[in-house]
Write a protein that holds these residues in place. Structure first.
Motif, PDB file in Angstrom:
ATOM      1  N   THR A 113     -10.699   8.497   6.791  1.00 29.61           N
ATOM      2  CA  THR A 113      -9.731   8.832   5.741  1.00 29.61           C
ATOM      3  C   THR A 113      -8.610   7.800   5.692  1.00 29.61           C
ATOM      4  OG1 THR A 113     -10.199  11.197   6.015  1.00 29.61           O
ATOM      5  CG2 THR A 113      -8.146  10.606   4.903  1.00 29.61           C
ATOM      6  N   THR A 114      -8.121   7.421   6.868  1.00 30.68           N
ATOM      7  CA  THR A 114      -7.061   6.407   6.944  1.00 30.68           C
ATOM      8  C   THR A 114      -7.536   5.064   6.415  1.00 30.68           C
ATOM      9  OG1 THR A 114      -6.087   7.506   8.866  1.00 30.68           O
ATOM     10  CG2 THR A 114      -5.472   5.209   8.491  1.00 30.68           C
ATOM     11  N   GLU A 115      -8.747   4.668   6.822  1.00 29.65           N
ATOM     12  CA  GLU A 115      -9.303   3.393   6.357  1.00 29.65           C
ATOM     13  C   GLU A 115      -9.484   3.386   4.847  1.00 29.65           C
ATOM     14  OE1 GLU A 115     -12.850   2.917   8.603  1.00 29.65           O
ATOM     15  OE2 GLU A 115     -11.822   2.093  10.376  1.00 29.65           O
ATOM     16  N   ALA A 116      -9.920   4.520   4.285  1.00 29.01           N
ATOM     17  CA  ALA A 116     -10.101   4.607   2.835  1.00 29.01           C
ATOM     18  C   ALA A 116      -8.764   4.468   2.117  1.00 29.01           C
ATOM     19  CB  ALA A 116     -10.773   5.924   2.466  1.00 29.01           C
ATOM     20  N   LEU A 117      -7.735   5.100   2.693  1.00 28.94           N
ATOM     21  CA  LEU A 117      -6.399   5.013   2.094  1.00 28.94           C
ATOM     22  C   LEU A 117      -5.869   3.592   2.161  1.00 28.94           C
ATOM     23  CD1 LEU A 117      -3.971   6.440   0.856  1.00 28.94           C
ATOM     24  CD2 LEU A 117      -3.158   6.946   3.176  1.00 28.94           C
ATOM     25  N   VAL A 118      -6.047   2.943   3.329  1.00 29.12           N
ATOM     26  CA  VAL A 118      -5.607   1.554   3.484  1.00 29.12           C
ATOM     27  C   VAL A 118      -6.358   0.651   2.520  1.00 29.12           C
ATOM     28  CG1 VAL A 118      -5.592  -0.427   5.048  1.00 29.12           C
ATOM     29  CG2 VAL A 118      -4.875   1.816   5.876  1.00 29.12           C
ATOM     30  N   SER A 119      -7.674   0.876   2.377  1.00 34.23           N
ATOM     31  CA  SER A 119      -8.480   0.071   1.464  1.00 34.23           C
ATOM     32  C   SER A 119      -7.997   0.221   0.028  1.00 34.23           C
ATOM     33  CB  SER A 119      -9.948   0.485   1.573  1.00 34.23           C
ATOM     34  OG  SER A 119     -10.747  -0.237   0.657  1.00 34.23           O
ATOM     35  N   GLU A 120      -7.670   1.451  -0.348  1.00 32.98           N
ATOM     36  CA  GLU A 120      -7.179   1.702  -1.705  1.00 32.98           C
ATOM     37  C   GLU A 120      -5.839   1.014  -1.937  1.00 32.98           C
ATOM     38  OE1 GLU A 120      -5.924   5.499  -4.541  1.00 32.98           O
ATOM     39  OE2 GLU A 120      -7.049   5.844  -2.682  1.00 32.98           O
ATOM     40  N   ARG A 121      -4.949   1.121  -0.956  1.00 35.02           N
ATOM     41  CA  ARG A 121      -3.634   0.476  -1.074  1.00 35.02           C
ATOM     42  C   ARG A 121      -3.789  -1.049  -1.107  1.00 35.02           C
ATOM     43  NH1 ARG A 121       0.292   4.219   0.842  1.00 35.02           N
ATOM     44  NH2 ARG A 121      -0.200   6.160  -0.260  1.00 35.02           N
TER      45      ARG A 121
END
Length: 364
Positions: free
Chosen positions: A136-144
């Motif tokens: 979830t964190t990686e997906a959020l970082v990727s989106e940002r």
């Protein structure tokens, strides 16, 4: 982040790897009410299973014939995607050196046989929760990160357009010369990432022209000496604008803006730098910029043919241009011509690029 609920758990899958059917049955009885469970009777089968079905967690026996659990785990960790799967060793081994070896090859935990249902469920839930949080964190970082890249690319386009806002005849010049710069940088041994950064910085080389008066910038004739001195200030103006950022992209763009009119023999501007005192980025862009400018039609000249432009570049090797870079430019001549044709076709179709990844695939 929240822990997994019972409903969350049913969405997750666990691969049980063990050569003993009795052990598999025990673990199935413990896990199946909560998780989607698949089984593999050996290490070889497990590696085949994960190629078709990616579990969220693996419970892996160590002592198996043919390929033990350590080797299975080691092979999993060599694959970028599979390496993300948490592996828990389930084993009767209790020696400290075995645990250390397990962690060394990438396991996240141990469960000792005979297994305890409560401990097994607790360990599985904990590591699934941690892995879920990580994804979830990686997906959020990727989106940002994508948002930041989009903002950066938009800034590049705007600054490049600003530098040529009053120059209505340049067409796709800044995009073509950027693509040529990337071709040349790759030929010179730059990494793909570095060459891409150069291609993103290059379109901003004339940002400083925003500070040049219209009567000079739009003059449909050769400039007077006095006007030329004013025009030369665009290098310093561009540098002052772009150097306000401390990101690698804009540091490189500022370096190019300041130095792309320097010449190998020291007769350029603004500083009269000579030879390798001129940053390589600017030496590359100088060749790409002049080549494209020569092949463009302008109010004061007709477009040169590509061969005429290549002849000019060759003639001025060692005076205007770095002679070694000229050799490299000729080494990728066919790629340059293919890139040129690609952009000419876009210009004929009146397609204007909005993003910066504009080097066609054949030029990678």
């Amino acid at each position: 982040m929240n822990e997994l609920t019972h409903n969350d758990e049913k969405r997750f899958s666990v691969l049980v790897v063990d050569d003993e059917p009795a052990n598999i049955d025990i673990l199935l009885g413990i896990l199946k009410p909560f998780y989607n469970v698949k089984v593999a009777p050996s290490g070889h089968v497990a590696l085949k299973v994960v190629q078709q079905f990616t579990p969220d967690l693996i419970l892996l026996d160590i002592m198996m014939p043919g390929m033990d659990g350590f080797e299975v785990c080691k092979q999993l960790k060599t694959d970028r995607e599979l390496a993300r799967i948490p592996v828990i060793f389930v084993t009767a081994l209790a020696q400290g050196e075995d645990e250390e070896k397990g962690f060394d090859v990438g396991a996240v935990d141990y469960i000792t046989k005979p297994v305890s249902p409560s401990i097994t469920l607790a360990r599985v839930k904990t590591h699934l929760s941690l892995a879920h949080q990580m994804r979830t964190t990686e997906a959020l970082v990727s989106e940002r990160t994508k948002d930041l890249e989009l903002s950066q690319q938009s800034a590049i386009c705007m600054l490049a357009a600003a530098g040529h806002y009053n120059d209505t005849d340049t067409g796709h010049h800044i995009w073509r010369m950027s693509a040529y710069s990337k071709c040349l940088a790759l030929s010179c041994g730059w990494s793909y990432e570095q060459a891409t950064l150069l291609s993103q910085a290059a379109p901003m080389h004339d940002t400083g022209k925003i500070g040049i008066p219209d009567n000079i910038l739009k003059a449909p004739r050769k400039l007077s000496d006095e006007e030329m001195e004013v025009m030369k200030t665009h290098s310093n103006i561009g540098y002052k604008i772009l150097s306000q950022s401390t990101t690698p992209l804009f540091i490189l763009a500022a370096e190019i803006a300041l130095n792309h009119h320097e010449k190998w023999d020291g007769s350029g501007y603004p500083s009269g730098l000579r030879g390798k005192a001129i940053p390589e980025s600017a030496r590359i862009v100088a060749i790409a910029d002049v080549f494209d400018a020569l092949t463009m039609k302008r109010p004061y000249k007709n477009a040169w043919t590509a061969d005429e432009a290549f002849d000019y570049i060759e003639k001025h090797a060692g005076s205007h241009f770095d002679p070694q870079l000229v050799n490299e430019f000729f080494a990728v001549k066919e790629r340059i011509l293919a890139t040129q044709q690609y952009w000419f076709e876009l210009e004929d179709e009146q397609i204007i690029p909005s993003m910066i990844n504009f080097l066609p695939e054949f030029s990678k």
